[in-house]
Write an enzyme that holds these catalytic residues in place. Structure first.
Site, PDB file in Angstrom:
ATOM      1  N   GLY A   1       5.097   5.248  -5.527  1.00  0.00           N
ATOM      2  CA  GLY A   1       6.361   4.579  -5.215  1.00  0.00           C
ATOM      3  C   GLY A   1       6.564   4.309  -3.737  1.00  0.00           C
TER       4      GLY A   1
ATOM      5  CB  SER B   1       3.556   8.443   1.096  1.00  0.00           C
ATOM      6  OG  SER B   1       3.126   7.331   0.332  1.00  0.00           O
TER       7      SER B   1
ATOM      8  CG  HIS C   1      -2.169  -0.881   0.944  1.00  0.00           C
ATOM      9  ND1 HIS C   1      -3.434  -0.559   1.380  1.00  0.00           N
ATOM     10  CD2 HIS C   1      -2.287  -2.064   0.286  1.00  0.00           C
ATOM     11  CE1 HIS C   1      -4.281  -1.515   1.000  1.00  0.00           C
ATOM     12  NE2 HIS C   1      -3.614  -2.431   0.353  1.00  0.00           N
ATOM     13  CG  ASP C   2       5.220   3.196   1.248  1.00  0.00           C
ATOM     14  OD1 ASP C   2       4.794   4.354   1.078  1.00  0.00           O
ATOM     15  OD2 ASP C   2       6.432   2.930   1.359  1.00  0.00           O
TER      16      ASP C   2
ATOM     17  CG  ASP D   1       6.551   7.856  -1.074  1.00  0.00           C
ATOM     18  OD1 ASP D   1       5.817   6.950  -0.611  1.00  0.00           O
ATOM     19  OD2 ASP D   1       6.101   8.911  -1.551  1.00  0.00           O
TER      20      ASP D   1
ATOM     21  N   PRO E   1      -6.030  -1.313  -5.779  1.00  0.00           N
ATOM     22  CG  PRO E   1      -4.595  -2.870  -6.729  1.00  0.00           C
ATOM     23  CD  PRO E   1      -4.628  -1.597  -5.981  1.00  0.00           C
TER      24      PRO E   1
ATOM     25  CB  VAL F   1       0.109   5.735  -2.964  1.00  0.00           C
ATOM     26  CG1 VAL F   1      -0.183   7.219  -3.048  1.00  0.00           C
ATOM     27  CG2 VAL F   1      -1.165   4.931  -2.798  1.00  0.00           C
TER      28      VAL F   1
END
Ligand SMILES: *[C@@H]1O[C@H](CO)[C@@H](O)[C@H](O)[C@H]1NC(C)=O
Ligand SMILES: *[C@@H]1O[C@H](CO)[C@@H](O)[C@H](O)[C@H]1NC(C)=O
Length: 169
Positions: free
Chosen positions: A74, A78, A68-69, A76, A164, A72
């Site tokens: 790459g 986030s 899941h990181d 990073d 997804p 979105v």
């Protein structure tokens, strides 16, 4: 100049900082932390192992957290960012809300690493390594993880909403 033709990261970094664009500099290396944080793998492994001893399911959660990181913008880190007054994080996006988990494990690894090698290892790299170790300890495949990711300072809730769904064909 071919990035991959330069074997030594520090020499490359020097060239990179002096002559090349920052884009070229974001090269990843398997041995990125070998001298700056030799205990990295041991610390990640022991924390993932004890989290799994407490709850086996955490292995799947750590792999999902990494996915899941990365999905979105790459890998990073986030996904780790909390909402602030100026930033809408990804934790409350529909595919993540009340389902994404494992943050405490990542926090624990980060705290241990800040003692062993302060301000060195990125959270994005911790996510990538924790997922690898969780799969390895679950008797899944093993893969080598190139390192040197930089943590993002932005997140995208709207792109996280495009993850997804479990109902895709
Ligand atoms: C152990 O797992 C439970 C979930 O089953 C979690 O709530 C708890 O925080 C975990 N404890 C540790 C020390 O990881
Ligand atoms: C984990 O990976 C190592 C290779 O570093 C391998 O020797 C070991 O068998 C793997 N463990 C599992 C459970 O697959």
């Amino acid at each position: 100049m071919e990035c991959s033709s330069i074997k030594h990261p520090f020499i490359f970094l020097f060239f990179c900082l002096v002559f090349l664009s920052p884009l070229v500099c974001s090269q990843l290396y398997y041995n990125f932390y070998d001298t700056t944080c030799p205990s990295l793998t041991r610390i990640v492994r022991s924390n993932v192992l004890s989290a799994m001893a407490n709850e086996t399911r955490i292995a799947a959660s750590l792999l999902r957290l990494h996915f899941h990181d990365c999905f979105v913008n790459g890998c990073d880190g986030s996904v780790l960012l909390d909402d602030t007054s100026t930033l809408k994080g990804e934790k409350n996006a529909r595919p993540n809300q009340n389902s994404i988990r494992g943050f405490e494990v990542i926090d624990k690894i980060k705290s241990a690493l800040e003692v062993a090698c302060p301000s060195t290892v990125s959270c994005a790299d911790i996510l990538a390594l924790a997922a690898r170790e969780a799969v390895n300890f679950s008797r899944g495949p093993f893969w080598s993880v190139p390192l040197g990711r930089r943590d993002g300072t932005t997140a995208s809730e709207s792109e996280a909403n495009n993850l997804p769904s479990p109902f895709e064909s």
